[in-house]
Scaffold this active site. Structure first.
Site, PDB file in Angstrom:
ATOM      1  N   ASN A 152       0.801  -1.237   0.000  1.00  0.00           N
ATOM      2  CA  ASN A 152       0.000   0.000   0.000  1.00  0.00           C
ATOM      3  C   ASN A 152       0.832   1.285   0.000  1.00  0.00           C
ATOM      4  O   ASN A 152       0.364   2.314  -0.469  1.00  0.00           O
ATOM      5  CB  ASN A 152      -1.020  -0.017   1.145  1.00  0.00           C
ATOM      6  N   GLU A 250       4.651  -3.521  12.188  1.00  0.00           N
ATOM      7  CA  GLU A 250       3.649  -2.458  12.026  1.00  0.00           C
ATOM      8  C   GLU A 250       2.468  -3.101  11.332  1.00  0.00           C
ATOM      9  O   GLU A 250       2.563  -3.518  10.181  1.00  0.00           O
ATOM     10  CB  GLU A 250       4.199  -1.302  11.193  1.00  0.00           C
ATOM     11  N   CYS A 284      -3.092   1.905   6.607  1.00  0.00           N
ATOM     12  CA  CYS A 284      -3.242   1.350   7.958  1.00  0.00           C
ATOM     13  C   CYS A 284      -3.792   2.404   8.900  1.00  0.00           C
ATOM     14  O   CYS A 284      -4.441   2.085   9.891  1.00  0.00           O
ATOM     15  CB  CYS A 284      -1.909   0.831   8.461  1.00  0.00           C
TER      16      CYS A 284
HETATM   17  P1  NAP Z   1       0.338  -8.979   4.111  1.00  0.00           P
HETATM   18  O1  NAP Z   1      -0.488  -9.883   3.319  1.00  0.00           O
HETATM   19  O2  NAP Z   1       0.577  -9.287   5.547  1.00  0.00           O
HETATM   20  O3  NAP Z   1       1.722  -8.864   3.348  1.00  0.00           O
HETATM   21  C1  NAP Z   1       2.772  -8.039   3.801  1.00  0.00           C
HETATM   22  C2  NAP Z   1       4.091  -8.627   3.363  1.00  0.00           C
HETATM   23  O4  NAP Z   1       4.296  -9.890   4.010  1.00  0.00           O
HETATM   24  C3  NAP Z   1       4.173  -8.919   1.873  1.00  0.00           C
HETATM   25  O5  NAP Z   1       5.475  -8.671   1.433  1.00  0.00           O
HETATM   26  C4  NAP Z   1       3.859 -10.406   1.814  1.00  0.00           C
HETATM   27  O6  NAP Z   1       4.343 -11.025   0.652  1.00  0.00           O
HETATM   28  C5  NAP Z   1       4.582 -10.888   3.038  1.00  0.00           C
HETATM   29  N1  NAP Z   1       4.146 -12.179   3.547  1.00  0.00           N
HETATM   30  C6  NAP Z   1       2.979 -12.834   3.321  1.00  0.00           C
HETATM   31  N2  NAP Z   1       2.962 -14.007   3.985  1.00  0.00           N
HETATM   32  C7  NAP Z   1       4.141 -14.099   4.640  1.00  0.00           C
HETATM   33  C8  NAP Z   1       4.725 -15.066   5.497  1.00  0.00           C
HETATM   34  N3  NAP Z   1       4.090 -16.179   5.845  1.00  0.00           N
HETATM   35  N4  NAP Z   1       5.965 -14.842   5.998  1.00  0.00           N
HETATM   36  C9  NAP Z   1       6.627 -13.720   5.690  1.00  0.00           C
HETATM   37  N5  NAP Z   1       6.122 -12.752   4.874  1.00  0.00           N
HETATM   38  C10 NAP Z   1       4.896 -12.943   4.364  1.00  0.00           C
HETATM   39  O7  NAP Z   1      -0.224  -7.494   4.086  1.00  0.00           O
HETATM   40  P2  NAP Z   1      -0.669  -6.673   2.788  1.00  0.00           P
HETATM   41  O8  NAP Z   1      -1.945  -7.252   2.338  1.00  0.00           O
HETATM   42  O9  NAP Z   1       0.440  -6.575   1.830  1.00  0.00           O
HETATM   43  O10 NAP Z   1      -0.851  -5.208   3.407  1.00  0.00           O
HETATM   44  C11 NAP Z   1      -1.994  -4.802   4.073  1.00  0.00           C
HETATM   45  C12 NAP Z   1      -1.813  -4.848   5.572  1.00  0.00           C
HETATM   46  O11 NAP Z   1      -0.682  -4.074   5.962  1.00  0.00           O
HETATM   47  C13 NAP Z   1      -2.959  -4.240   6.330  1.00  0.00           C
HETATM   48  O12 NAP Z   1      -3.295  -5.048   7.435  1.00  0.00           O
HETATM   49  C14 NAP Z   1      -2.414  -2.901   6.808  1.00  0.00           C
HETATM   50  O13 NAP Z   1      -3.038  -2.370   7.935  1.00  0.00           O
HETATM   51  C15 NAP Z   1      -1.000  -3.217   7.054  1.00  0.00           C
HETATM   52  N6  NAP Z   1      -0.187  -2.008   7.024  1.00  0.00           N
HETATM   53  C16 NAP Z   1       0.287  -1.513   8.206  1.00  0.00           C
HETATM   54  C17 NAP Z   1       1.038  -0.349   8.230  1.00  0.00           C
HETATM   55  C18 NAP Z   1       1.580   0.180   9.538  1.00  0.00           C
HETATM   56  O14 NAP Z   1       2.535   0.942   9.489  1.00  0.00           O
HETATM   57  N7  NAP Z   1       1.023  -0.163  10.684  1.00  0.00           N
HETATM   58  C19 NAP Z   1       1.318   0.330   7.050  1.00  0.00           C
HETATM   59  C20 NAP Z   1       0.807  -0.191   5.850  1.00  0.00           C
HETATM   60  C21 NAP Z   1       0.066  -1.366   5.864  1.00  0.00           C
HETATM   61  P3  NAP Z   1       3.350 -11.295  -0.606  1.00  0.00           P
HETATM   62  O15 NAP Z   1       2.983  -9.969  -1.133  1.00  0.00           O
HETATM   63  O16 NAP Z   1       4.185 -12.092  -1.512  1.00  0.00           O
HETATM   64  O17 NAP Z   1       2.159 -12.044  -0.069  1.00  0.00           O
END
Ligand code: NAP
Ligand code: MG
Length: 484
Positions: A152, A250, A284
């Protein structure tokens, strides 16, 4: 022209050892393939971690003032490549071009900020009980840092992890979200062009669910910084503990805004809508619940609806568009499911909520901004992070009632209060259970020099950004010298 992205290991761009790739598509035009990234395997991750480990000693030993020069150079190169990198990000995940350009500008600022960190103190001299001894502390690098980022903020988040990791003397293995792997590669190209020595930054793409554990569990990796979903974050924390690594998470949010009857309602409506709908709600820190004092409910609802009507939905590369698509088919289905769920739960639509392809004559993942009313705190749409353009309005009688409902959540990232009442503002600063508080501001407001992160299940504790980052990316070494 489709772009073919390779991994970057030990200063070289190389294909994955199994030769397989993953296609990245444009959410505004799902038939358009933006490019291909490597579908890496555990052995690619291993090679990247080995390279980072090999480079860690010499990079960590360089003077921080010298490391700073690489960050300065990277900032200059990134600035020159702003439009190209912003366009790539827009085509990969749909965010409007003006927003992705803003993200590059932010990333340039972050690089320059952390370059300056190379000139600041790296420890403290302390009084010793032995009068002729020299007792001091030093901030030392951790070694190899694994970076896993979401789609994002495909530019700013990797940079706000890579820049402090490097300036404080660590080497890096970076795995971007698959959806934004091309943007990730372009950021790595910037460091390559800046002349960062081989092995200092390494880059592998591939499904997190397949290669993530190889990175997190690798014995050469000393720390993991992760931004993404709570569910993945939890598995990362568990593996990091098992393999004795420092970790930083995060995660998600369900951020509330409270609008009281004495607030500047026009300002509040504008900022609540911006908080909820900027980046199609995929932040987020997005505002997803708004608690409105009943005396001003109808007026505020009208103001919010008027703001929502101004949005023009479409491909964010087009300058007239003010509301882009959601990032992927997966996001599209999730958001539409939540809209159906909200209706089943008894909430009603005050505005929008339908998919927006027909009027657009498009085939992308377009959804109109969605405003729900008659929502209660117990509904799933008010409790779960949706990560899309949905705002829930909840009527309350008083500030106290709003505060108590706003805090009833497992998340704790950010929260806003709109009021002119100083006493309530200070009470909110004290009692709001979040890491970032806004008074008359939108929940997503964040500046790179200030600590960023949340409480409860939104973060692991250590903050990112600003000087707070030093806590995560370094360890203390305490030194006592007896001159005798
Ligand atoms: P996600 O599905 O958790 O993916 C985040 C990252 O983790 C991606 O690079 C993903 O790779 C990787 N990943 C997936 N499964 C994994 C595993 N088992 N082990 C290690 N890495 C793994 O999250 P998203 O859908 O990309 O992003 C949305 C989420 O991010 C929301 O919940 C949002 O709130 C959160 N977010 C938080 C912040 C903050 O600062 N608090 C900022 C932005 C976003 P792949 O893409 O290859 O699946
Ligand atoms: Mg994902």
């Amino acid at each position: 022209m489709t772009i073919h992205i390779l991994n970057y290991i030990n200063g070289e761009w190389i294909p994955s050892q199994n030769g397989k790739t993953i296609s990245i598509t444009n959410p505004a035009h799902p038939n358009e393939i933006v490019g291909r990234v490597q579908a890496s395997t555990a052995s690619d991750v291993l090679a990247a971690c080995d390279a980072a480990e090999k480079a860690a000693k010499s990079w960590g030993f360089l003077s921080p003032t010298v490391r700073a020069q690489f960050l300065q150079k990277a900032a200059d190169i990134l600035e020159v490549r702003k439009d190209e990198i912003a366009e790539t990000a827009t085509r990969e995940m749909g965010k409007r071009f003006i927003e992705t350009k803003g993200e590059v500008t932010r990333a340039v600022t972050i690089l320059r900020y952390y370059a300056q960190e190379g000139f600041r103190k790296i420890g403290e001299v302390l009084p010793s009980a032995f009068q002729d001894h020299l007792l001091y502390s030093l901030r030392v690098p951790l070694g190899v840092v694994g970076i896993i980022s979401p789609w994002n903020f495909p530019i700013a988040i990797p940079i706000w992890k890579i820049a402090p990791a490097l300036i404080y003397g660590n080497t890096v293995v970076f795995k971007p979200a698959t959806e934004t792997g091309i943007t990730g590669a372009k950021l790595v190209e910037v460091f390559d062009e800046a002349g960062v020595p081989e092995g200092v930054i390494n880059f592998v793409t591939g499904k997190g669910s397949e290669i993530g554990h190889s990175l997190v569990g690798n014995p050469n990796v000393d720390a993991i910084t992760f931004t993404g979903s709570n569910i993945v974050g939890k598995t990362i924390a568990q593996l990091a503990v098992e393999t004795r690594k420092k970790y930083q998470l995060e995660l998600g949010g369900k951020n509330p805004a409270i609008v009281l009857e004495d607030a500047d309602l026009e300002l509040a409506a504008k900022l609540v809508v911006e908080g909820a709908m900027k980046q199609t709600g995929q932040r987020c820190t997005a505002t997803s619940r708004v608690y409105i004092q009943s005396s001003i409910y109808e007026t505020f609802k009208q103001l919010v609806t008027d703001e929502l009507k101004l949005f023009k939905v479409g491909d964010g590369l087009n300058q007239d568009i003010t509301f882009g698509p959601v990032a992927s088919k997966n996001q599209y289905e999730t958001v539409l499911n939540y809209i159906r769920l909200g209706l089943e739960e008894g909430a009603t639509l005050a505005y929008g909520g339908e998919e927006a392809n027909q009027e657009n004559q498009a085939d992308g993942y377009f959804i109109k901004p969605c405003l729900f009313e008659n929502v209660t705190n117990e509904m799933r749409i008010a409790k779960e992070e949706i990560f899309g353009p949905i705002l829930c309005m909840i009527k309350v009688n008083s500030y106290e009632e709003a505060l108590s409902q706003a805090n009833k959540t497992n998340y704790g990232l950010s929260a806003s209060l709109f009021t002119k009442d100083l006493k309530k503002s200070l009470d909110f600063v004290r009692n709001s259970e979040v890491g970032m508080v806004q008074i008359n501001g939108e929940t997503g407001g964040a500046e790179p020099q200030a600590p960023f992160g949340g409480m409860k299940e939104s973060s692991s504790g250590t903050r990112e950004q600003g000087q707070a980052a030093v806590e995560f990316f370094t360890a203390y070494k305490t030194v006592s010298i007896n001159p005798n």
